[in-house]
Design a protein around this motif. Structure first.
Motif, PDB file in Angstrom:
ATOM      1  N   ALA A  35      23.725  -2.887  19.959  1.00 56.43           N
ATOM      2  CA  ALA A  35      24.301  -2.906  18.611  1.00 56.43           C
ATOM      3  C   ALA A  35      23.791  -4.102  17.825  1.00 56.43           C
ATOM      4  CB  ALA A  35      25.828  -2.942  18.701  1.00 56.43           C
ATOM      5  N   LEU A  36      23.763  -5.260  18.480  1.00 52.12           N
ATOM      6  CA  LEU A  36      23.251  -6.468  17.807  1.00 52.12           C
ATOM      7  C   LEU A  36      21.771  -6.314  17.474  1.00 52.12           C
ATOM      8  CD1 LEU A  36      25.065  -9.180  19.955  1.00 52.12           C
ATOM      9  CD2 LEU A  36      25.536  -8.599  17.571  1.00 52.12           C
ATOM     10  N   SER A  37      21.023  -5.680  18.395  1.00 50.60           N
ATOM     11  CA  SER A  37      19.591  -5.434  18.154  1.00 50.60           C
ATOM     12  C   SER A  37      19.409  -4.537  16.931  1.00 50.60           C
ATOM     13  CB  SER A  37      18.967  -4.778  19.386  1.00 50.60           C
ATOM     14  OG  SER A  37      17.651  -4.373  19.125  1.00 50.60           O
ATOM     15  N   PHE A  38      20.257  -3.497  16.831  1.00 51.45           N
ATOM     16  CA  PHE A  38      20.158  -2.606  15.670  1.00 51.45           C
ATOM     17  C   PHE A  38      20.500  -3.356  14.389  1.00 51.45           C
ATOM     18  CE2 PHE A  38      21.622   0.483  12.572  1.00 51.45           C
ATOM     19  CZ  PHE A  38      20.643   1.464  12.666  1.00 51.45           C
TER      20      PHE A  38
ATOM     21  N   SER B 268       0.839  -1.199   0.000  1.00 52.46           N
ATOM     22  CA  SER B 268       0.000   0.000   0.000  1.00 52.46           C
ATOM     23  C   SER B 268       0.876   1.252   0.000  1.00 52.46           C
ATOM     24  CB  SER B 268      -0.904   0.014   1.238  1.00 52.46           C
ATOM     25  OG  SER B 268      -0.117   0.208   2.398  1.00 52.46           O
ATOM     26  N   THR B 269       0.246   2.386  -0.239  1.00 55.43           N
ATOM     27  CA  THR B 269       0.970   3.670  -0.220  1.00 55.43           C
ATOM     28  C   THR B 269       1.674   3.869   1.115  1.00 55.43           C
ATOM     29  OG1 THR B 269      -0.576   4.667  -1.766  1.00 55.43           O
ATOM     30  CG2 THR B 269       0.684   6.176  -0.375  1.00 55.43           C
ATOM     31  N   GLY B 270       0.955   3.575   2.206  1.00 57.81           N
ATOM     32  CA  GLY B 270       1.547   3.735   3.539  1.00 57.81           C
ATOM     33  C   GLY B 270       2.763   2.856   3.740  1.00 57.81           C
ATOM     34  N   GLU B 271       2.718   1.622   3.219  1.00 54.31           N
ATOM     35  CA  GLU B 271       3.856   0.708   3.361  1.00 54.31           C
ATOM     36  C   GLU B 271       5.060   1.205   2.558  1.00 54.31           C
ATOM     37  OE1 GLU B 271       1.880  -3.660   4.175  1.00 54.31           O
ATOM     38  OE2 GLU B 271       1.696  -2.804   2.176  1.00 54.31           O
ATOM     39  N   ILE B 272       4.799   1.710   1.352  1.00 52.18           N
ATOM     40  CA  ILE B 272       5.894   2.227   0.516  1.00 52.18           C
ATOM     41  C   ILE B 272       6.561   3.417   1.203  1.00 52.18           C
ATOM     42  CG2 ILE B 272       6.442   3.363  -1.681  1.00 52.18           C
ATOM     43  CD1 ILE B 272       4.203   1.607  -2.936  1.00 52.18           C
ATOM     44  N   VAL B 273       5.746   4.291   1.781  1.00 49.74           N
ATOM     45  CA  VAL B 273       6.306   5.434   2.516  1.00 49.74           C
ATOM     46  C   VAL B 273       7.129   4.938   3.708  1.00 49.74           C
ATOM     47  CG1 VAL B 273       5.722   7.456   3.924  1.00 49.74           C
ATOM     48  CG2 VAL B 273       4.538   7.070   1.764  1.00 49.74           C
ATOM     49  N   ASN B 274       6.666   3.859   4.351  1.00 49.21           N
ATOM     50  CA  ASN B 274       7.414   3.271   5.472  1.00 49.21           C
ATOM     51  C   ASN B 274       8.754   2.711   5.033  1.00 49.21           C
ATOM     52  OD1 ASN B 274       6.171   3.756   7.852  1.00 49.21           O
ATOM     53  ND2 ASN B 274       5.078   1.826   7.974  1.00 49.21           N
ATOM     54  N   TYR B 275       8.798   2.100   3.835  1.00 50.87           N
ATOM     55  CA  TYR B 275      10.075   1.585   3.332  1.00 50.87           C
ATOM     56  C   TYR B 275      11.090   2.718   3.209  1.00 50.87           C
ATOM     57  CZ  TYR B 275       7.255  -2.471   1.883  1.00 50.87           C
ATOM     58  OH  TYR B 275       6.411  -3.538   1.852  1.00 50.87           O
ATOM     59  N   ILE B 276      10.592   3.901   2.855  1.00 48.90           N
ATOM     60  CA  ILE B 276      11.480   5.058   2.707  1.00 48.90           C
ATOM     61  C   ILE B 276      11.770   5.700   4.062  1.00 48.90           C
ATOM     62  CG2 ILE B 276      11.651   7.391   1.741  1.00 48.90           C
ATOM     63  CD1 ILE B 276       9.960   6.338  -0.648  1.00 48.90           C
ATOM     64  N   ALA B 277      10.695   5.982   4.818  1.00 49.37           N
ATOM     65  CA  ALA B 277      10.818   6.761   6.052  1.00 49.37           C
ATOM     66  C   ALA B 277      11.467   5.981   7.189  1.00 49.37           C
ATOM     67  CB  ALA B 277       9.438   7.257   6.498  1.00 49.37           C
ATOM     68  N   VAL B 278      11.279   4.666   7.212  1.00 44.75           N
ATOM     69  CA  VAL B 278      11.795   3.862   8.326  1.00 44.75           C
ATOM     70  C   VAL B 278      12.964   2.984   7.874  1.00 44.75           C
ATOM     71  CG1 VAL B 278      11.236   2.109  10.050  1.00 44.75           C
ATOM     72  CG2 VAL B 278       9.549   3.862   9.469  1.00 44.75           C
ATOM     73  N   ASP B 279      12.696   2.120   6.878  1.00 41.16           N
ATOM     74  CA  ASP B 279      13.693   1.103   6.513  1.00 41.16           C
ATOM     75  C   ASP B 279      14.927   1.712   5.835  1.00 41.16           C
ATOM     76  OD1 ASP B 279      12.152  -1.096   7.468  1.00 41.16           O
ATOM     77  OD2 ASP B 279      10.826  -0.847   5.760  1.00 41.16           O
ATOM     78  N   ALA B 280      14.710   2.515   4.793  1.00 43.15           N
ATOM     79  CA  ALA B 280      15.853   3.128   4.113  1.00 43.15           C
ATOM     80  C   ALA B 280      16.543   4.136   5.027  1.00 43.15           C
ATOM     81  CB  ALA B 280      15.397   3.800   2.816  1.00 43.15           C
ATOM     82  N   TYR B 281      15.760   4.876   5.806  1.00 38.77           N
ATOM     83  CA  TYR B 281      16.324   5.886   6.707  1.00 38.77           C
ATOM     84  C   TYR B 281      17.250   5.258   7.747  1.00 38.77           C
ATOM     85  CZ  TYR B 281      15.317  10.876   6.738  1.00 38.77           C
ATOM     86  OH  TYR B 281      15.370  12.227   6.514  1.00 38.77           O
ATOM     87  N   ARG B 282      16.894   4.029   8.166  1.00 35.71           N
ATOM     88  CA  ARG B 282      17.697   3.332   9.176  1.00 35.71           C
ATOM     89  C   ARG B 282      19.125   3.085   8.694  1.00 35.71           C
ATOM     90  NH1 ARG B 282      14.094  -1.056  11.034  1.00 35.71           N
ATOM     91  NH2 ARG B 282      13.298   0.389  12.595  1.00 35.71           N
ATOM     92  N   MET B 283      19.296   3.005   7.369  1.00 37.78           N
ATOM     93  CA  MET B 283      20.621   2.727   6.816  1.00 37.78           C
ATOM     94  C   MET B 283      21.599   3.871   7.061  1.00 37.78           C
ATOM     95  SD  MET B 283      20.421  -0.281   5.747  1.00 37.78           S
ATOM     96  CE  MET B 283      21.955  -0.439   4.850  1.00 37.78           C
ATOM     97  N   GLY B 284      21.094   5.049   7.379  1.00 38.76           N
ATOM     98  CA  GLY B 284      21.965   6.186   7.683  1.00 38.76           C
ATOM     99  C   GLY B 284      22.884   5.909   8.866  1.00 38.76           C
ATOM    100  N   GLU B 285      22.433   5.059   9.801  1.00 44.66           N
ATOM    101  CA  GLU B 285      23.220   4.731  10.990  1.00 44.66           C
ATOM    102  C   GLU B 285      23.869   3.354  10.887  1.00 44.66           C
ATOM    103  OE1 GLU B 285      23.726   6.749  13.623  1.00 44.66           O
ATOM    104  OE2 GLU B 285      22.615   8.334  12.621  1.00 44.66           O
ATOM    105  N   PHE B 286      23.586   2.618   9.814  1.00 48.08           N
ATOM    106  CA  PHE B 286      24.053   1.231   9.722  1.00 48.08           C
ATOM    107  C   PHE B 286      25.582   1.098   9.790  1.00 48.08           C
ATOM    108  CE2 PHE B 286      25.458  -2.062   6.565  1.00 48.08           C
ATOM    109  CZ  PHE B 286      25.423  -3.122   7.450  1.00 48.08           C
ATOM    110  N   PRO B 287      26.386   1.806   8.962  1.00 52.17           N
ATOM    111  CA  PRO B 287      27.841   1.622   9.039  1.00 52.17           C
ATOM    112  C   PRO B 287      28.397   1.953  10.420  1.00 52.17           C
ATOM    113  CG  PRO B 287      27.245   2.845   7.059  1.00 52.17           C
ATOM    114  CD  PRO B 287      26.024   2.784   7.913  1.00 52.17           C
ATOM    115  N   TRP B 288      27.828   2.977  11.049  1.00 50.87           N
ATOM    116  CA  TRP B 288      28.279   3.391  12.387  1.00 50.87           C
ATOM    117  C   TRP B 288      28.109   2.243  13.375  1.00 50.87           C
ATOM    118  CZ3 TRP B 288      26.036   4.607  17.257  1.00 50.87           C
ATOM    119  CH2 TRP B 288      26.842   5.387  18.096  1.00 50.87           C
ATOM    120  N   TRP B 289      26.913   1.642  13.384  1.00 53.72           N
ATOM    121  CA  TRP B 289      26.651   0.526  14.300  1.00 53.72           C
ATOM    122  C   TRP B 289      27.450  -0.713  13.912  1.00 53.72           C
ATOM    123  CZ3 TRP B 289      24.558   0.637  18.929  1.00 53.72           C
ATOM    124  CH2 TRP B 289      23.719   1.700  19.263  1.00 53.72           C
ATOM    125  N   PHE B 290      27.642  -0.932  12.619  1.00 59.68           N
ATOM    126  CA  PHE B 290      28.393  -2.105  12.157  1.00 59.68           C
ATOM    127  C   PHE B 290      29.826  -2.059  12.683  1.00 59.68           C
ATOM    128  CE2 PHE B 290      31.409  -3.737   8.956  1.00 59.68           C
ATOM    129  CZ  PHE B 290      31.088  -5.080   9.033  1.00 59.68           C
TER     130      PHE B 290
END
Length: 1463
Positions: A560-563, A378-400
């Motif tokens: 860190a593992l949780s993230f 749905s539209t809401g899910e697609i926005v979530n992929y951007i707003a939540v899932d893709a956005y989370r990658m901004g911190e991924f290398p730091w936590w890795f």
């Protein structure tokens, strides 16, 4: 002279002999010095290259030989570091040798060689490392041969690296051959692209020199500007081209495409993860090196403390020796500072590029997603992929990098413990293991809480989004309490998991602080039992410092593992989406039109929205449309008319047959899709302005008068989804967009349903038949009166074209088409009995032109489709988002405490933290003094220390417990205040506020309140009190340090304030740049069919790239500014640390006891970390408080009048009759704005049917809004059965009125919950209502009947069926007063006629007010009210108005004329 001798004798410390250039030791030392020089230059080149990112990689794939040799180098490095560490510990009483330092240097050289074999190299770096590898290999080999020739023996650590030296020589030749054979890149390919970039305000990072990059000074200009004035978005420099979303996406797309091509059906690996790894692996090698250096620096600090205390214990102290330890301490702190800052900055920069690439990839995918894919996401899910899932990658290398660093840090710390205390450390491993294992269930439980919380939050946000989009119908039906409780029930579920998580965090905090106490006590006990090390100052404080270093990894590893698990879930979700079904190009063939007389051809077409279902949506479709033909498609609701247009567009999956389209397409959807932006933008739709063509399109679509009536003309800003336009205006803007596009084929899906009969006739004659005279037009319509003018008519029923031919042919053939025409004729028979003179005038009638004086009103349409004026010229309805500027001081903090009523909890937190700090200091003081007591029993010393430390841990648990209570109380208070304010806000607020603006407060801002603010408050309070205690303890040992400490604190405060002036604005601006990214994605998802039809996907993609970059540039500069701040604060606190160390070295022996030296230094080593922690979290808290500001803005919206006025409640049977009186009614939408209704006086008698007619914008819907009090009268009053409606509560009024709105609204859920949201009626009553509104047969055929699902916005039901559901609602309510606002606009004439009969029968004793575009809908009314520009022109019986030359008679004559002409 003595100093010179000492310096020259430095090598003798290493070689244990006089300086002799012929000795192997001296020669090996010279080789080490050369290696260090190469190493320094190599890292300088690497740092410059990694920040500039201009270099071209010399080798795209890492050769396995290079990887193997790199691993060998790393193993040799570990061997050297291990020997050096052992040497350092073993020689603690013989500090006349620096052999440990030599081993550390060689370890550093070999690990650097390992890095040089793997990283991407620039041209000059390649030359440098080739020279380095060759010179090192040759020199080392020559020395080894010399030693073997002379001594016939060689040490193990000299012979082991020799084979690797020879392999390095081989790698050097291989690299050299590759380097010389590689052609220089063709710059002509990339230069034009870069040349197009606007670089006038590009980030200073691109032009910065090495020192500027090292110290982050390149951001000085921005911080200086931010300190002098509040920053605006225009002040922020753009990203360098290499960091922009387009480049990041192109790299990701290239890697993704190659992985998809190679994909094995049996291999379920996550392709997104592999694509990201392929693109960003090389840049993360350097980040990993920085992280490794930082870890080594952190681990070495306790050893330096050990050396320091041992030095203070020496009877004969060598000042040179003491100063060398201070110099090492300074060097280690500098390495730690620079490596950590650049590791953090570069990891977030890498994360930003990952984030941008995935956000763009998701957006690009939705532009290609098939109808099946759109149903799954749905539209809401697609926005979530951007707003939540893709956005989370901004911190991924730091936590890795943090994760593997924590593991390494733990391992090295354990090694140090064993080195310092021997077997005694073995006992400490048991509690360490227990604490680690105890963390696992805590982490799992927190992860479960987080997962459940996210699910509950998604549900709440989906429901919130739906409610905000449908707020008008909720207010009209007075369902606010029901939907508010619905949102609150979702929040209660969310809050349940939030509170569980927060209270469990209090337990994990207790465990975190208990673990070092328990472990240290057990280690001390082990030392006493095994006698593996003396319990002196050096042992005790080294153990404590090492455990303090271990505490951070032990605490943060679960998080860190949780993230990392969350990232994995996000990557899986994105992977599933990106691999989903795309629109197949082969289902539609587009052929250039100039060589064919055909326009559209479908042969043997069979189509289904769900190909897996046995039943197809369209079957046996054969269609052949010639160039320039006008084709009409008609049929009952749900016949498949819109689906046929989708088949031509290629949007519906094709099962069999062929579809050929000859030329370009313009499409007008049934549900109008309007973008946020100006009217002009919506019409031009990305094309360049052609004044003549533009004017022609506007006139053809009857938009000229509407545009002239707006404040800003065609530059009027349209709100989200066209909220400040009427349904008719939105449809005509869509039509103008299509006309201006100048396509070959026009697909029009019922474009006349939302406009009045006269406007429909203008649109058909002027637009379809005249402007589009030479175009092919396929028109879906329910307006039978236009059918005779078209070339061919197709009648559809049950997914098939049942009849096809001209108007006359189909009339002769009879059946379905004849029924449609007869139904229409029945509806206009009342016109036949009208006065003959109106027939004679019919052809002469043009539109009723208003007086010139009336056209001067500067008006604008609101969401109900009526005139809404702004008082101030130049101000748009949808205003820029409000944000605070400058330093607002303590106000947000005070607001947080006042709203949450949490002052008591704050005081308890401060008391608890103070108790913790006091007991912690007391425990270490006890150890410092106890070891000086000659006959102190070890058991007593350890027991007292354990008791005091355990008491401190109890206080820290209380602190976390009170913090959790404070946070939960604040979350509840702010949520309730925000939700109450939103549901009580007047309709005007929703007209002028985009939904995304409200949703960001309900989602990200509320999340900050839930999770970040409570513990951020603790993380500011704790280090503040700890900082005071550290400085106090240091000053108690060496009071002189207080001078430097106070100066450093003052400097830190100044730098912090300097930074905050800019950082605060960056965060505030970022709060306004994220919402447009999400809104644009949501908008695109809703209009993707239109975008694809117009071939505009690329333009939307380019616009989205700009929005992503605008958001990313704030993330980038926020992180750079934070590192700028911390590196300066670290420098100042390092000065304090070095001063304290120097004082301890320079003070005469015996002035300070060794125990106090250990105490002072163990605290001093944590000074920098504590200050940085305080600064980071204070700045974070200041930034988080912006969320408090933003939510509080919406907690003080001026509310609409109360729902219930207790002393003015009407009787339960009111209205008794249904008589409505309008007395001098004047309406304006804002204070000082022009009037929209201008003194309306009339009476709607009880039980009468009143028709309200008028042109678009005449005030019809404003009249209805006034009746329901969506807008309050400026003067005058409305009386219902003698009661002034403004004197009673809104709920009492709206519950007694029924309405079928212009735009039918359904909610996600079931048929039952849509018809009866409040649960007031039985199933029998619901079935009876469904039967009356012609839906019983359709719903009876569904498997779940009344429990059948209704998707978001009722998308799985046609527009006509949605309107019928709304009719069902009022049939259930059976109120005395019924309002029909264009209620039958989306249904065919036959169904309309049936429904009008049902309404006449069911509401015969009710007052029925009908606003209609179709004249037959109101012609049989008892009374007709004619409005024009807010004035009442006529109000009388229709038969009387027909007898005179009235405005109404002209409207009827126009309609009758168009029917006669087309029949």
């Amino acid at each position: 002279m003595a100093f010179l001798e000492s310096s020259l004798g430095g090598i003798s410390w290493i070689c244990k002999e006089e300086l002799d250039l012929g000795s192997p030791c001296t020669q090996r030392t010279i080789i080490d010095v050369i290696n260090l020089l190469f190493l320094g230059v190599f890292y300088m080149f690497l740092l410059v290259g990694s920040i500039r990112k201009h270099q071209v990689g010399r080798r795209n794939r890492r050769d396995w030989i290079f990887v193997a040799v790199s691993i060998c180098c790393a193993l040799i490095s570990i061997a050297y570091l291990g020997v050096g560490l052992w040497d350092l510990i073993a020689e603690n009483d013989r500090f006349n040798h620096l052999s440990w330092l030599v081993y550390f240097v060689r370890g550093l050289v070999w690990i650097s060689l390992a890095v040089s074999l793997l990283v991407t190299k620039s041209k000059w770096n390649t030359v440098l490392i080739i020279v380095w590898w060759v010179s090192f290999s040759l020199l080392a080999s020559a020395l080894n041969i010399e030693i073997l020739a002379g001594a016939h023996s060689i040490q193990v650590l000299d012979i082991l690296p020799w084979p690797v030296n020879l392999l390095l020589l081989f790698c050097a030749f291989k690299e050299f051959s590759h380097f010389t054979s590689q052609q220089p890149p063709d710059e002509s390919i990339c230069e034009p692209l870069l040349g197009e970039k606007e670089v006038k305000n590009q980030s200073k990072l691109a032009q910065a020199n090495f020192l500027s990059k090292l110290t982050f000074s390149w951001i000085n200009a921005l911080l200086k500007l931010g300190y002098s004035k509040p920053l605006n978005l225009e002040d922020i420099p753009s990203l360098v081209p290499e960091d922009e979303a387009n480049i990041a996406y192109q790299k990701f797309a290239h890697a993704w495409d190659s992985l998809v091509r190679e994909k094995n059906p049996n291999n379920n690996r996550n392709l997104v993860l592999w694509a990201v790894a392929n693109v960003h692996f090389k840049e993360n090698i350097f980040i990993g090196m920085c992280a490794l250096l930082r870890t080594i620096a952190v681990v070495v600090l306790p050893l330096l403390l050990y050396a320091f205390v041992n030095y203070s214990n020496l009877d004969q102290q060598n000042l040179y020796h003491g100063l060398s330890i201070v110099a090492c301490l300074l060097l280690v702190k500098i390495v730690e500072s620079f490596s950590q800052r650049h590791c953090f900055f570069l990891s977030r920069l890498s994360g930003m590029k990952m984030r941008s690439a995935l956000m763009v990839a998701v957006y690009q995918k939705q532009l290609k997603l098939s109808s099946l894919g759109r149903r799954r996401h749905s539209t809401g899910e697609i926005v979530n992929y951007i707003a939540v899932d893709a956005y989370r990658m901004g911190e991924f290398p730091w936590w890795f990098h943090l994760t593997w660093n924590f593991v390494l840090q733990l391992f090295l710390s354990i090694v140090i413990l064993f080195g310092v205390v021997g077997l005694g450390a073995l006992t400490g491993l048991v509690p360490l293991l227990i604490c680690g294992l105890l963390n696992v269930p805590f982490a799992r439980f927190l992860q479960k809480c987080q997962y459940e919380f996210m699910i509950a939050q998604d549900e709440r946000l989906r429901a919130t989004s739906e409610i905000l989009n449908s707020m008008k119908i909720i207010k009209l039906q007075s369902w606010e309490d029901k939907f508010k409780s619905f949102i609150e029930s979702h929040r209660d579920n969310e809050f349940k998991w939030l509170s569980k998580a927060q209270f469990r965090k209090a337990y994990s905090t207790l465990l975190y602080w208990l673990s070092p106490t328990t472990i240290s006590s057990v280690i001390f006990l082990g030392c006493a039992l095994f006698r593996s090390a003396p319990l002196n100052a050096s042992t005790i404080f080294t153990v404590l410092a090492t455990l303090r270093g271990m505490a951070e990894p032990v605490r943060n590893l679960p998080e860190a593992l949780s993230f990392m698990i969350q990232v994995r879930v996000s990557l899986d979700r994105i992977n599933t989406f990106l691999l989903d079904d795309e629109l197949k190009n082969e289902s539609l063939r587009t052929i250039p039109s100039h060589n064919s007389d055909k326009s559209v051809r479908i042969q043997g077409g069979k189509f289904s929205w769900d190909p897996e279902l046995m039943m197809s949506t369209l079957r046996e479709v054969n269609l052949d449309v010639k160039w320039g033909q006008k084709i009409a498609i008609c049929g009952p609701v749900g016949a498949g008319k819109s689906s046929l247009l989708y088949a031509i567009l290629g949007e519906i999956p094709k099962i069999s047959g062929t579809v050929d389209v000859f030329g370009s397409i313009a499409y007008v959807s049934q549900t109008s899709w309007i973008q946020s932006g100006t009217i002009r933008d919506n019409i031009l739709y990305g094309k360049s302005m052609d004044e003549g063509k533009y004017e022609k399109a506007i006139k053809a679509c009857a938009l000229d008068k509407d545009i002239n009536s707006f404040n800003h003309g065609d530059l009027t800003e349209i709100g989200q989804r066209g909220l400040n336009l009427s349904g008719g205006q939105k449809q005509r803007i869509q039509l103008a967009r299509a006309v201006y596009n100048d396509a070959d084929i026009y697909l029009l899906d019922d474009p006349f349903s939302a406009v009045d009969a006269h406007t429909a006739a203008i649109l058909f004659n002027d637009c379809v038949m005249t402007t589009l005279e030479n175009k092919t037009v396929i028109l879906v319509t329910h307006q039978v009166e236009f059918l005779s003018a078209v070339d061919r008519i197709m009648v559809m029923e049950g997914g098939q074209i049942t009849q096809s031919g001209s108007y006359e042919q189909l009339l002769k053939a009879g059946t379905a088409f004849e029924q449609l025409v007869n139904a229409h004729k029945d509806s206009i028979t009342v016109l036949e009995s009208s006065n003959d003179q109106s027939q004679g005038q019919a052809l002469k009638v043009d539109m009723v032109r208003p007086d010139k004086s009336n056209t001067s009103y500067t008006t604008k349409q609101n969401s109900e489709g009526e005139i809404s004026a702004k008082a101030v010229p130049g101000v748009q309805l949808t205003e820029e988002e409000e944000k605070q500027t400058g330093d607002v001081g303590w106000k947000p903090f005070l607001d947080y405490l006042i709203v949450s009523q949490g002052t008591l909890f704050v005081c308890l937190c401060i008391l608890s933290q103070s108790g913790f700090v006091v007991f912690q200091a007391a425990a270490t003081y006890w150890l410092a003094y106890a070891i000086q007591i000659p006959k102190m029993n070890s058991g007593i010393m350890i027991g007292v220390y354990t008791l005091i430390s355990t008491l401190s841990a109890a206080f820290v648990y209380l602190r976390s417990f009170f913090t959790a209570h404070l946070g939960l109380k604040a979350s509840k208070s702010f949520f309730l205040g925000f939700t109450n304010a939103i549901f009580k806000a007047p309709m005007l607020f929703f007209d002028s506020t985009p939904v995304g603006r409200i949703l960001t407060r309900a989602s990200s801002d509320l999340s900050v309140l839930d999770f970040d603010i409570p513990f951020s408050f603790t993380f500011v309070l704790s280090p503040l009190l700890e900082l005071i205690s550290i400085i106090g303890i240091m000053a108690s040992v060496t009071w002189q340090v207080l001078i430097i400490a106070i100066l450093a604190l003052a400097g830190s405060k100044y730098v912090q304030d300097y930074y905050l002036a800019s950082a605060r604005e960056l965060i505030r601006i970022n709060g306004t740049t994220k919402a447009p990214v999400m809104n644009y994605a949501a908008e695109t998802s809703l209009g993707v069919v239109t975008i694809r039809a117009f071939k505009m996907a690329d333009r939307f993609f380019q616009n989205y790239l700009k929005l992503v970059d605008k958001d990313a540039v704030l993330f980038f500069h926020s992180n750079a500014a934070l590192e700028w701040l911390i590196i300066r604060i670290e420098a100042m606190q390092n000065v304090t640390l070095v001063t304290a160390s120097l004082l301890l070295v320079l003070l005469p022996k015996g002035v300070v006891a060794p125990g106090l030296v250990g105490l002072s230094l163990s605290y001093a080593l944590s000074l920098t970390g504590t200050q940085v922690f305080l600064t980071r979290w204070y700045c974070n808290l200041a930034n988080y408080m912006i969320s408090v500001e933003r939510i509080k803005q919406f907690m003080h919206i001026p509310p609409e009048p109360p729902a219930i006025v207790e002393d003015k409640r009407p009787a339960s049977s009111w209205p008794f009759k249904g008589r409505i009186e309008l007395q001098e009614l004047k309406i304006r939408y804002r204070p000082n704005a022009p009037l929209v209704l201008k003194g309306i006086n009339c009476i709607f008698m009880e039980g009468t049917r009143v028709g309200v007619v008028g042109r678009t914008g005449s005030g019809k819907t404003t009249l209805i809004s006034a009746l329901f009090r969506l807008v309050e009268p400026a003067s005058g009053q409305i009386l219902i059965d003698g009661l002034n409606i403004c004197s009673i509560g809104l709920k009492d009024l709206r519950m007694k009125l029924s309405i079928i709105p212009q735009e039918p609204t359904l909610f996600r859920g079931s048929i039952r919950t849509n018809l009866d949201p409040l649960g007031l009626y039985s199933d029998n009553e619901i079935w009876e209502a469904l039967e009356k509104c012609q839906l019983k047969a359709t719903i009876s055929s569904l498997p779940n009947q009344l429990d059948s699902s209704v998707s978001d916005e009722g998308e799985n039901w046609s527009a006509g069926q949605r309107q019928l559901f709304c009719l069902g609602r009022v049939l259930l309510k059976r109120n005395r007063i019924l309002v029909l606002d264009e209620a039958t606009a989306s249904i065919d004439s036959a169904t309309d006629a049936i429904l009008q009969r049902i309404i006449r029968k069911q509401f015969s004793d009710c007052t029925v007010i009908t606003v209609a575009h179709r004249v037959p809908t109101v012609i049989d009314s008892d009374m007709v009210l004619v409005l024009s520009y807010g004035k009442l022109l006529e109000y009388d019986e229709p038969s009387k108005l027909m007898e005179i030359n009235s405005s109404f008679s002209k409207l009827v004559a126009e309609y009758w004329a168009s029917c006669r002409k087309n029949s």
